[in-house]
Every structure is written in C-alpha cells, then in structure tokens.
Design a protein around this motif. Structure first.
Motif, PDB file in Angstrom:
ATOM      1  N   ASN A 185      50.779   6.236 -61.969  1.00 18.06           N
ATOM      2  CA  ASN A 185      50.000   5.515 -62.980  1.00 18.06           C
ATOM      3  C   ASN A 185      48.620   6.103 -62.731  1.00 18.06           C
ATOM      4  N   ILE A 186      47.977   6.099 -61.727  1.00 13.39           N
ATOM      5  CA  ILE A 186      46.462   6.684 -61.481  1.00 13.39           C
ATOM      6  C   ILE A 186      46.368   8.071 -62.188  1.00 13.39           C
ATOM      7  N   LYS A 187      47.490   8.962 -61.623  1.00 17.94           N
ATOM      8  CA  LYS A 187      47.397  10.341 -62.372  1.00 17.94           C
ATOM      9  C   LYS A 187      47.297  10.349 -63.735  1.00 17.94           C
ATOM     10  N   GLN A 188      47.947   9.509 -64.340  1.00 20.73           N
ATOM     11  CA  GLN A 188      48.308   9.524 -65.868  1.00 20.73           C
ATOM     12  C   GLN A 188      46.944   8.890 -66.541  1.00 20.73           C
ATOM     13  N   ILE A 189      46.209   7.951 -65.951  1.00 23.94           N
ATOM     14  CA  ILE A 189      45.071   7.438 -66.286  1.00 23.94           C
ATOM     15  C   ILE A 189      43.825   8.759 -66.363  1.00 23.94           C
ATOM     16  N   PHE A 190      43.876   9.401 -65.324  1.00 16.46           N
ATOM     17  CA  PHE A 190      43.009  10.472 -65.199  1.00 16.46           C
ATOM     18  C   PHE A 190      43.255  11.648 -66.203  1.00 16.46           C
ATOM     19  N   ARG A 191      44.649  11.735 -66.290  1.00 18.60           N
ATOM     20  CA  ARG A 191      44.897  12.873 -67.382  1.00 18.60           C
ATOM     21  C   ARG A 191      44.759  12.747 -68.633  1.00 18.60           C
ATOM     22  N   ASP A 192      44.766  11.263 -69.017  1.00 19.53           N
ATOM     23  CA  ASP A 192      44.530  10.959 -70.470  1.00 19.53           C
ATOM     24  C   ASP A 192      42.855  11.147 -70.490  1.00 19.53           C
ATOM     25  N   ALA A 193      42.057  10.703 -69.287  1.00 18.35           N
ATOM     26  CA  ALA A 193      40.517  10.729 -69.437  1.00 18.35           C
ATOM     27  C   ALA A 193      40.121  12.285 -69.761  1.00 18.35           C
TER      28      ALA A 193
ATOM     29  N   GLU B 183      41.157  13.090 -58.168  1.00 16.53           N
ATOM     30  CA  GLU B 183      40.766  13.122 -59.466  1.00 16.53           C
ATOM     31  C   GLU B 183      39.197  13.077 -59.915  1.00 16.53           C
ATOM     32  N   MET B 184      38.682  12.381 -59.036  1.00 18.42           N
ATOM     33  CA  MET B 184      37.121  12.261 -59.511  1.00 18.42           C
ATOM     34  C   MET B 184      36.213  13.216 -58.687  1.00 18.42           C
ATOM     35  N   ASN B 185      36.915  14.305 -58.045  1.00 17.28           N
ATOM     36  CA  ASN B 185      36.121  15.356 -57.467  1.00 17.28           C
ATOM     37  C   ASN B 185      35.442  16.501 -58.752  1.00 17.28           C
ATOM     38  N   ASP B 186      36.465  16.487 -59.784  1.00 20.62           N
ATOM     39  CA  ASP B 186      35.786  17.422 -60.919  1.00 20.62           C
ATOM     40  C   ASP B 186      36.213  17.067 -62.410  1.00 20.62           C
ATOM     41  N   LEU B 187      36.017  15.544 -62.366  1.00 16.83           N
ATOM     42  CA  LEU B 187      36.320  14.838 -63.623  1.00 16.83           C
ATOM     43  C   LEU B 187      34.998  15.237 -64.555  1.00 16.83           C
ATOM     44  N   ILE B 188      33.790  15.223 -64.070  1.00 22.00           N
ATOM     45  CA  ILE B 188      32.967  15.797 -65.028  1.00 22.00           C
ATOM     46  C   ILE B 188      32.793  17.113 -65.311  1.00 22.00           C
TER      47      ILE B 188
ATOM     48  N   ALA C 125      29.396   4.997 -76.508  1.00 22.48           N
ATOM     49  CA  ALA C 125      30.428   5.433 -75.794  1.00 22.48           C
ATOM     50  C   ALA C 125      31.716   4.448 -76.277  1.00 22.48           C
ATOM     51  N   ASP C 126      32.968   4.745 -76.587  1.00 31.34           N
ATOM     52  CA  ASP C 126      34.053   3.927 -76.358  1.00 31.34           C
ATOM     53  C   ASP C 126      34.291   3.391 -75.002  1.00 31.34           C
ATOM     54  N   PHE C 127      34.755   2.308 -74.690  1.00 29.21           N
ATOM     55  CA  PHE C 127      34.954   1.416 -73.570  1.00 29.21           C
ATOM     56  C   PHE C 127      36.372   1.253 -73.239  1.00 29.21           C
ATOM     57  N   ARG C 128      36.710   1.660 -72.244  1.00 27.62           N
ATOM     58  CA  ARG C 128      38.077   1.697 -71.826  1.00 27.62           C
ATOM     59  C   ARG C 128      38.171   0.951 -70.539  1.00 27.62           C
ATOM     60  N   GLU C 129      38.908  -0.372 -70.318  1.00 29.08           N
ATOM     61  CA  GLU C 129      38.871  -1.204 -69.187  1.00 29.08           C
ATOM     62  C   GLU C 129      40.133  -0.897 -68.438  1.00 29.08           C
ATOM     63  N   ILE C 130      40.193  -0.466 -67.337  1.00 28.19           N
ATOM     64  CA  ILE C 130      41.554  -0.389 -66.560  1.00 28.19           C
ATOM     65  C   ILE C 130      41.487  -1.527 -65.639  1.00 28.19           C
ATOM     66  N   ARG C 131      42.631  -2.303 -65.877  1.00 25.73           N
ATOM     67  CA  ARG C 131      42.891  -3.498 -64.879  1.00 25.73           C
ATOM     68  C   ARG C 131      43.763  -3.074 -63.812  1.00 25.73           C
ATOM     69  N   THR C 132      43.790  -3.743 -62.754  1.00 24.01           N
ATOM     70  CA  THR C 132      44.861  -3.739 -61.704  1.00 24.01           C
ATOM     71  C   THR C 132      46.066  -3.400 -61.829  1.00 24.01           C
ATOM     72  N   PRO C 133      46.721  -4.327 -62.779  1.00 25.41           N
ATOM     73  CA  PRO C 133      48.152  -4.026 -63.245  1.00 25.41           C
ATOM     74  C   PRO C 133      48.586  -2.711 -63.702  1.00 25.41           C
ATOM     75  N   GLU C 134      47.727  -2.319 -64.492  1.00 26.07           N
ATOM     76  CA  GLU C 134      47.918  -1.064 -64.948  1.00 26.07           C
ATOM     77  C   GLU C 134      47.931   0.269 -63.793  1.00 26.07           C
ATOM     78  N   ILE C 135      47.547  -0.028 -62.948  1.00 30.33           N
ATOM     79  CA  ILE C 135      47.668   0.881 -61.615  1.00 30.33           C
ATOM     80  C   ILE C 135      48.789   0.341 -60.491  1.00 30.33           C
ATOM     81  N   LEU C 136      48.686  -0.733 -60.176  1.00 29.14           N
ATOM     82  CA  LEU C 136      49.614  -0.918 -59.032  1.00 29.14           C
ATOM     83  C   LEU C 136      50.879  -1.282 -59.432  1.00 29.14           C
ATOM     84  N   ASP C 137      51.987  -0.639 -58.884  1.00 31.74           N
ATOM     85  CA  ASP C 137      53.513  -0.712 -59.184  1.00 31.74           C
ATOM     86  C   ASP C 137      54.243  -1.161 -58.217  1.00 31.74           C
TER      87      ASP C 137
END
Length: 481
Positions: A300-308, A350-355, A279-291
């Motif tokens: 930011n968190i919505k966009q991360i899961f939208r991309d996922a 976002e985690m409820n129905d991701l899979i 699998a590809d590896f996508r690391e999400i660090r704290t600065p990418e989320i907290l604003d």
C-alpha cells in the motif's frame, strides 16, 4: 472593548471600487511579517495576476507590486495544451495523462518539446507582452509624497513597482496611494475602462461572503499562530516560484512535520497551505496503509508513492496521525513491530528522492505524539521542516475569537440583522478561555449560534450575541461554575 467589525475605507479609482480594510492593523502586522494582498483578485486581460506585498525593511515600510501580463511563456506545459486541443483525441489523451499514463505523457511531451524548439528557432519566443517596449520610470502620488519606481522584467510581461516609506511616518494614506498607483499601472497595460465595475478588497484577511468550508480555508484565516503561518508562507513562496529556486540552485522543503496537542489546527494548516500554493489536497489515512495481511501494508505504501510520482499538478500529500502509521519503529520483535518497521523502512526509501522524481509533490505529516516517530524517519532531507503547533496563549485565543467572529459577521450579517452586539471584548474572552484550543473556541461559537437560532425559531427573533453569552458558553465548555 474590542471592535468586532473592521474599519473599512472605500474609494474609487478608474471606475473600480476599492475597499481598504483595517489599514492600521495591516501596516502594524507588516512590521513582523510580509503581508500579501490582492493575490486572488481577478484582473482584466492581458493582466493575469497582481501580487501586492507590504513588508518592513530596517527603518522603512516597503510596498511592492508585481503585475504579470502578456502571453504565457512558451513552456512545455503550454505546448502540451496547444498540442492536445479540445478535439476528442486531445481530451482522451488529457485524461490518460491525468491518470498517469506514461506512454501518453511521453508522446505528447515529445511533440510539445519539438514544437517549443521550433517556436524558439523561429524567434517567436521573444518578449511580446504589453511591457516589452517600456522603459523604467516613476509613478507618484503628490498628495502624500509617495513615489514608486517602475521596472520591467526581461520577459517583457512583468512590471514591478516599489516604494519606500519611513516606518515611523507610514500611515493608511500611503497604502491607499500605493494601491492607486498599482491600479494606474494596471490601466497602462490594459484599456482605460478595463477596471470599471470591478471591486477589489485590500485586506490582511480573506474577505468572502460565502461560508468558509474546511476545504476552502486559507492561511489568512488562521488566528493565533503568527510564527507558524509565517513559516508556511515561506514554503508556499518557494513552491510557487520554481524559477527563482532554480536560479539560485535552491531546493524547497520536501516534507513538513507538524506536531502538537489535539485541536490546535494541524490538519487545517495543511489544507490552508495547499490552498496557498494552489495545490490539490490528498489526505492519506491510516486504514489506507495498514493491512492485516502479510506484506499488504508495504504494498500500500509503495502504491501511494508510485501514484505520487505521476501527479501532473501541484499536490500536497497529508499523512494525518503519522505516529499511528510508523509509531515505535525499531522497537520490539513481534510480528506487529516488524510490520511497522517494514512500513517505516519503505517510507524512508520513498521519501529519499521524491522531490527529484516529482517536484509537484509536497509531503506533510501531522502527529500529536512526536516522540513515537522514529527520528531517522523525519530527519532533514526527508522532513526538512519541523513545526510545533502549540495550544494558543491568551493573546492567540483573543485573535482566534476575533477572526472567527469577523468571519461570521462577514458571511451572515445583512442590513437589519446584527449577529453580534457591540460589547464584545476579545481580550477578556482570551483570558476566560485559558487552556482552550482553536477547536474549543469554534465549539463555543457553535453552541451560542445554535442557542440563538432556537430562540429565533420559537419567538420569531433574537437579540445579537453578547459578551456575557460568549463567556457563559466558555465557562460551560470548560466545566467551570
């Protein structure tokens, strides 16, 4: 005294060179957990992949080989590749699909689905692989008395070999014989000279002559965490075989929480799991989320899961230092606490129905402080597996030293140059390094390597690294006299 260099037996079959590394240790390890071999090897067409596994089943050692050959099934993914082709329009559409363009994806998938339906209607989806017309049989090695049953899956593109040996009688000769029978089965599906000039390494651990980067680490390279590695291998198997999961109506884990002290290898394990899955590896660090701006963290968190949800290839998403993103959710009434609560709340949703939205995605979160993470956030259904990654004990530290030293020997030793002396005692190093983590042991080796390199640079040569030099570096790092 411990042996730094593995016992290697080399033999030839069908023109191929086979290196059998530490067969006794490999068979012993199989008593505890299944050991996978040959999975990353390259094979002649039409063989695409060979999975060879050794495991213990009650009173027997079970040798299993799964040989995948023939044409790729006419799936929607295959039809998509055929529809896109290599012309400029196809390449453009490929880029748009990779970027998550929903319009391009619907158009191409619609054409692919229609083509796949026509393919089935014309009867072109019937088995045509090399094994399509073959009947079950037996391959045998009379010298050691090993018999392997051979069966073929309905698709006609997969051959399966299986042999049982009483665990009290099993030895390296049985492993060698089964590898030989597997290669014989491969040759029956290819050409008589198809293996000539190839080399196969049968080893419990990955053997490669290039330096191992953090990005290339595999579960085979992880030392001292047998239980954790075994659990992650199960996750990888469930991810790599969606057809078996669908057949039984099973759902693989959606999320994994790894927790433990700093330096125990949680991030490394995440990368190793991604590589095990492919699998590809996508690391999400704290600065990418907290604003700092109101509502920014939530966006930011919505966009991360939208991309996922748009990823078209298997992807492992790592939320490192998870507690810094969602720590103490629910506590306090100030603005900062409310912001953390909002981020945690969106993360839950976002985690409820991701899979279900995208089965290609696996979420891993790591933390040094699991008590700081809201229990509702990591409940089953969101994070189905919780893995404790502890500091290594004496036995585990010895194993970490052994794997790291062997990796360095494999990469750096050449004829006429020995990196380590023959007096290494990994058991004694495990005792001396009490309280150390894998990261500490890596630092011990780095310091000794640097010291030797400086000696070599100044004097034009240096003696191999000795046991006493490693012990001195261990004591120095621990601050012991």
């Amino acid at each position: 005294m411990s042996q730094a260099r593995p016992n290697t037996e080399t033999f030839e079959y069908g023109g191929a060179t086979v290196q059998l590394v530490d067969a006794v240790t490999l068979l012993a390890a199989a008593r505890v957990n299944p050991v996978e071999l040959l999975r990353r090897s390259a094979w002649p067409a039409p063989v695409q992949r060979v999975d060879l596994t050794v495991a213990a089943d009650g009173a027997n050692h079970v040798f299993t080989a799964r040989i995948a050959a023939g044409e790729e099934p006419m799936s929607t993914e295959r039809m998509r590749r055929l529809v896109l082709g290599n012309d400029p329009i196809g390449l453009l559409l490929s880029k748009r699909i990779a970027a998550g363009d929903p319009v391009a994806t619907r158009i191409v998938d619609g054409v692919g689905t229609a083509a796949a339906a026509a393919y089935r209607k014309l009867g072109l989806d019937r088995p045509t692989g090399p094994a399509a017309e073959r009947e079950p049989g037996v391959l045998a090695d009379a010298a050691v008395g090993l018999q392997a049953s051979v069966t073929y899956e309905e698709s006609g593109s997969v051959a399966r070999l299986e042999a049982l040996v009483p665990r009290d009688e099993v030895g390296p000769e049985h492993l060698r014989a089964f590898v030989t029978l597997t290669l014989q089965a491969v040759l029956e599906l290819t050409e008589p000279d198809a293996l000539r000039g190839r080399t196969y390494v049968v080893s419990r651990e990955s053997v490669q002559k290039t330096p191992v980067t953090t990005q290339a680490v595999t579960l085979d390279m992880v030392g001292g965490l047998a239980d954790v590695v075994a659990e992650l291998r199960q996750v990888a198997v469930s991810f790599r075989h969606p057809e078996a999961m669908a057949r039984w109506g099973a759902r693989r884990p959606q999320g994994i929480l790894m927790y433990g002290p700093p330096g125990t290898g949680k991030t490394m394990l995440s990368r190793a799991l991604a590589n095990e899955i492919g699998a590809d590896f996508r690391e999400i660090r704290t600065p990418e989320i907290l604003d700092k701006w109101l509502g920014g963290s939530e966006r930011n968190i919505k966009q991360i899961f939208r991309d996922a949800r748009r990823y078209r290839v298997p992807t492992l998403m790592l939320f490192d230092e998870f507690d810094s993103i969602v720590s103490y959710a629910g506590a306090g009434g100030d603005a900062a606490s409310q912001a953390l609560n909002a981020v945690a709340g969106i993360f839950k949703q976002e985690m409820n129905d991701l899979i279900e939205a995208n089965p290609n995605v696996l979420v891993v979160a790591t933390t040094n402080f699991p008590g700081r993470v809201d229990e509702s956030l990591i409940r089953s259904g969101r994070f189905d597996i919780k893995v404790s990654v502890p500091k290594p004990d004496e036995t585990a530290r010895a194993e970490i030293f052994r794997k790291m030293v062997r990796s360095l020997i494999t990469v750096h030793e050449t004829p006429g140059f020995r990196m380590f002396a023959d007096d290494l005692d990994f058991g004694a190093l495990g005792v001396a390094s009490t309280g150390m983590t894998g990261a500490d042991i890596k630092e011990v080796l780095r310091r000794v390597q640097l010291s030797k390199a400086m000696q070599d640079a100044r004097a034009g040569g240096a003696e191999p690294i000795t046991q006493e030099e490693l012990l001195t570096a261990v004591r120095a790092l621990r601050g012991a006299p």
